[in-house]
Structures are given as C-alpha cells and as structure tokens.
Design a protein around this motif. Structure first.
Motif, PDB file in Angstrom:
ATOM      1  N   LEU A   1      32.400  32.292  41.547  1.00  0.00           N
ATOM      2  CA  LEU A   1      31.930  31.308  42.534  1.00  0.00           C
ATOM      3  C   LEU A   1      30.683  30.552  42.082  1.00  0.00           C
ATOM      4  O   LEU A   1      30.651  29.324  42.134  1.00  0.00           O
TER       5      LEU A   1
ATOM      6  N   GLY B   1      32.589  36.728  43.164  1.00  0.00           N
ATOM      7  CA  GLY B   1      31.264  36.133  43.155  1.00  0.00           C
ATOM      8  C   GLY B   1      30.873  35.614  41.782  1.00  0.00           C
ATOM      9  O   GLY B   1      30.190  34.597  41.653  1.00  0.00           O
TER      10      GLY B   1
ATOM     11  N   SER C   1      27.309  31.695  47.888  1.00  0.00           N
ATOM     12  CA  SER C   1      28.318  32.635  47.386  1.00  0.00           C
ATOM     13  C   SER C   1      28.173  34.004  48.048  1.00  0.00           C
ATOM     14  O   SER C   1      29.164  34.705  48.259  1.00  0.00           O
TER      15      SER C   1
END
Lengths: 149, 120
Positions: free
Chosen positions: A61, A58, A80
């Motif tokens: 991302l 994450g 995300s």
C-alpha cells in the motif's frame, strides 16, 4: 492528422495558437486513470496479498499510495494503517472463528501493541517523512528476505 | 517473564506498525525465531495485535489530519472485495510462488525506498 483547414490557420503563426487537437489526445501519451480507480486497484492488490499470504498488504500500500496515488509520504503511511486495520479486522475475525486463538500467548502482544500504537500516534508529528521512508525500506528488505526463504 | 518480553517486543514493533512502516513483519520474526511460536499461530497473533495498535495510532493520525479519507475509502472497498475472494482461494491453492514473487518485489521496493531522493 491535421486537417487542411487547421494547417492553413497555423501556417506562419507558431505562437499563441493551440493545435486543433488537445495535446493529451495525441498518440503515445498515457491516458491517466481517475484517482478513485487507482485507489480501488491499490486496495485490491493489498487485499490479494492479505488474502493469499495473510500478510503484506501494508507493504504494498505505502509505496503505491506515494508513487501512484501521489499522496505525501506521511499521509500515505497513516492512511495505510487505517486501510490495513479494516482488512485485518476481517481476517482476524475469520482466523479466530475458524482456528481459535491462544489468548494466554496473545495478550502481552495485544497490550504491547496498544501502548506502541498510542506512542506512534503521539510521535508521528515529530518524525520526518524522509526518515520514515528509509526505515520502511529497511524493513521491506527484511520482509523480502523472509518471503523468499 | 516471557510475557514481559513479549509485551516489550509488541510495544517496540507497535510504534513501527502505528507509523505504517511494517512492524508486523518484525514481530512475526520475533515470535517465530526467538520465541519458537508456530508460523500459523504467529500470523494469527500478528493480525490480532494490529487491531489495538492501529486503534491507538489512528486516534493520533485522525487528530493530526493525516488521513486521506478518499484514498482510504476506495482502498478499503477494493481490498475487501479481493481479500474475501483470495482468502477462499488460499485454501485451495499453494501460494508459494506468489510468496517468492512478492519477496523479490519487496527487495526491489525496499532498495528504492531506502535510497530514495530526499525531495521525491
């Protein structure tokens, strides 16, 4: 390389006439990837991090979706969440299957997570994206220090 | 009593996780440093905790139309492909170097996000 015909046509008429070759094909210009390809690579990177480190997908991302995928900051963040949820579902499944889970220890965190998640969904509209990005930056710094040591 | 603190920590970091700003990192720090839970166990709980949290948050995000479905679809596709391969690789290789490299990258991105220009 301009052909003789093209240079003849262009001579003395600097305006209104387009060069014979489209600008984007001239050398030195970056050839853009399709958006789909960018997203595929971005997700792939998140998968590498999640797979090898067990975390961090994450964190990669959100900046990539904002800067490379040109999503607006809040959409990048909520998207995300969806991507990581699906990837985590897989990793969590493998984790429980291979190593088992200490449910007595885990359940308060799961309940807390659910309450916090619902609150996040309700509050998201009221929070400025700008503030979220700075908050994210601060947490990235904390994550970076943790990765180093 | 501990369970109460754990639930509270989960709730607070759950808000951050639901916003997609990395609450899981904080929760792992809480579990390992303040509660003395082993790193491996903490990572497993962290993975599992994110599922109800994301479920709760996503109901709001979907209702607010904050999901880019195209981006999500292709990211998930790419992530599942590499995730499975790398999960197997992780058992054979030592990922310490990647961890360090990623740490440096996080510090860099962290600084640029923290001090980004408002309109960008």
């Amino acid at each position: 390389m301009a052909s003789p015909v093209a240079s003849k046509t262009l001579r003395g008429r600097p305006t209104n006439i387009k060069p014979p070759f489209p600008e984007k094909l001239s050398p030195g210009r970056v050839v853009f990837l399709r958006r789909e390809t960018k997203f595929l690579i971005t997700g792939g990177l998140a998968g590498v991090l999640n797979g090898l480190l067990g975390t961090g997908g994450g964190l990669a991302l959100v900046p990539l979706l904002i800067r490379w995928g040109k999503l607006d900051d809040k959409t990048a963040m909520s998207t995300s969440v969806l991507v990581i949820a699906v990837l985590s579902l897989l990793s969590a499944g493998v984790y429980v299957w291979k190593g088992g889970m200490n449910w007595t220890l885990a359940w308060p965190f799961l309940v807390g997570g659910l309450i916090g998640g619902v609150a996040a969904g309700l509050l998201f509209k009221k929070i400025r994206g700008d503030f979220l990005r700075r908050l994210f930056g601060a947490l990235l710094l904390a994550g970076g220090v943790r990765m180093l040591f | 009593m501990n369970a109460l603190w754990d639930a509270l920590a989960g709730t607070l970091t759950g808000v951050l996780s639901g916003w997609g700003v990395g609450g899981g990192t904080l929760l792992t720090v809480y579990m390992v440093m303040l509660r003395g839970i082993a790193q491996q166990t903490a990572q497993g709980i962290n993975l599992l905790y994110f599922l109800p949290c994301a479920g709760g948050a996503l109901t709001g995000h979907i209702k607010n139309k904050r999901i880019d479905w195209k981006a999500a679809k292709f990211c998930i596709l790419g992530g599942l492909l590499t995730g499975v391969i790398c999960a197997f690789l992780a058992q054979k290789t030592d990922a310490a170097w990647l961890r360090r490299l990623f740490g440096v990258l996080l510090l860099y991105v962290g600084f640029t996000e923290l001090f980004h220009k408002r309109d960008s």
